[in-house]
Scaffold this active site. Structure first.
Site, PDB file in Angstrom:
ATOM      1  N   CYS A 184       0.554  -0.588   0.317  1.00 22.70           N
ATOM      2  CA  CYS A 184      -0.150   0.290  -0.016  1.00 22.70           C
ATOM      3  C   CYS A 184       0.392   1.037  -0.293  1.00 22.70           C
ATOM      4  CB  CYS A 184      -1.078  -0.572   1.151  1.00 22.70           C
ATOM      5  SG  CYS A 184      -1.807  -1.461   1.202  1.00 22.70           S
ATOM      6  N   HIS A 202      -3.407   7.451   1.688  1.00 20.34           N
ATOM      7  CA  HIS A 202      -3.833   6.353   1.318  1.00 20.34           C
ATOM      8  C   HIS A 202      -5.215   5.741   2.387  1.00 20.34           C
ATOM      9  CE1 HIS A 202      -4.072   2.047   1.072  1.00 20.34           C
ATOM     10  NE2 HIS A 202      -3.670   1.877   2.514  1.00 20.34           N
ATOM     11  N   ASN A 259      -9.893  -0.132  -0.379  1.00 19.94           N
ATOM     12  CA  ASN A 259      -8.440  -0.218  -0.195  1.00 19.94           C
ATOM     13  C   ASN A 259      -7.990  -0.359  -1.609  1.00 19.94           C
ATOM     14  OD1 ASN A 259      -5.956  -0.381  -0.362  1.00 19.94           O
ATOM     15  ND2 ASN A 259      -6.277  -1.171   2.463  1.00 19.94           N
TER      16      ASN A 259
END
Length: 324
Positions: free
Chosen positions: A114, A251, A281
């Site tokens: 990520c 993020h 996500n």
């Protein structure tokens, strides 16, 4: 005069299939309300059968090039941040290079889960500052739906597929924080936390792609602490503070993490670009997706000071301070 890596264009792509929270209610013990309350996620996109990470990345790349008023011939390099490349090798970046018609230069993948896009931006910045490239396309693209265990309600509802991209170009500045472009970066990793977030497969272990595994509570604790820390470190390097920030573009993992990090940075949520409700996500794609959506919404404007920060498996985390 000081050399800077300036954003010239941004774009994104989302697969056509939209998966609302309600779709999970028939498969596992969960509900739309449970997912929204704990994560802020309402829907996400899943890639179609046969639609690959490089396909998504190429769409986003073309959109970013169009926004920059450039073509693939103008590029010197492509850096792709991904954990879900099409094949073990070659790099999916070279596949994007081919799909957009780029005949020269070089392309490679960066894998920091990520945090991948932050790591890729830092690498692109270094290439530009060192003179190895003048224009770099930085892409974040993922098909996390391919590594989810749809029997695990703690993880399968969290992730989605998508891609985002930015075009960076070398430009001269005054050497002050008023310059446009990347002003500071901060990268970190700590391999002792591997078991908190990982995939239980791989080429040299199981010979399979495996499934994503996560200790959510522990990841949450590390995320809030480390994201605020890395953002402050990068701001300090740039000679700036939270008070100077126009937008945090974090993020997009979980709305509670985003809110807690903004609170620690003393930045109100009105100055945070949030897209997690629509995309879930998307790992390395989430920051460039949010940058593109934020610009399209009219939130991010030329001259704005942005902080992007992310944490992913490894654990790996980092941040970039840039003036749009």
């Amino acid at each position: 005069m000081t050399l800077r890596a300036v954003v010239r264009g941004v774009g994104h792509y989302l697969p056509a299939r939209v998966v609302p929270n309600s779709e999970f209610e028939t498969r596992i013990d969960t509900s739309d309300e449970w997912i929204k309350t704990r994560t802020g996620i309402e829907r996400r996109h899943f890639a179609a059968e046969g639609e690959t990470t490089s396909d998504l990345g190429a769409h986003a790349a073309r959109a970013a090039l169009s926004d920059a008023g450039m073509t693939a011939d103008d590029l010197d390099a492509v850096i792709l941040a991904t954990s879900t490349a099409d094949l073990t090798f070659p790099s999916a970046a070279t596949m994007i290079q081919q799909k957009i018609g780029m005949k020269k230069g070089f392309a490679f993948d960066v894998q920091a889960v990520c945090a991948g896009f932050v790591f890729a931006l830092a690498n692109a910045n270094a290439l530009i500052l060192s003179g190895q490239a003048r224009r770099v396309l930085v892409v974040g693209a993922e098909t996390f739906s391919r590594i989810l265990d749809f029997e695990d309600r703690s993880t399968c509802v969290l992730f989605g597929d998508g891609a985002g991209a930015v075009v960076l170009e070398a430009a001269t500045g005054t050497g002050t924080s008023a310059d446009r472009g990347i002003l500071a970066t901060d990268l970190n990793s700590d391999g002792t936390h591997r078991e908190l977030l990982y995939v239980d497969g791989g080429v040299s272990t199981t010979g399979t792609a495996g499934h994503l595994r996560m200790q959510g509570n522990q990841v949450f604790r590390h995320a809030v602490e480390k994201l605020a820390q890395t953002a402050h470190t990068a701001l300090d390097k740039a000679g700036l503070s939270s008070a100077d920030v126009d937008w945090i573009v974090p993020h997009q993992a979980n709305l509670r993490i985003i809110s807690a990090t903004a609170s620690r940075m003393q930045v109100p949520m009105e100055r945070v670009v949030v897209t997690v409700q629509d995309h879930g996500n998307t790992s390395a794609a989430s920051i460039p997706l949010a940058l593109s959506v934020g610009k399209a919404r009219g939130q991010i404007k030329e001259g704005d000071l942005l902080v992007t920060e992310a944490i992913g498996g490894g654990l790996s985390w980092g941040s970039v301070v840039l003036r749009w």
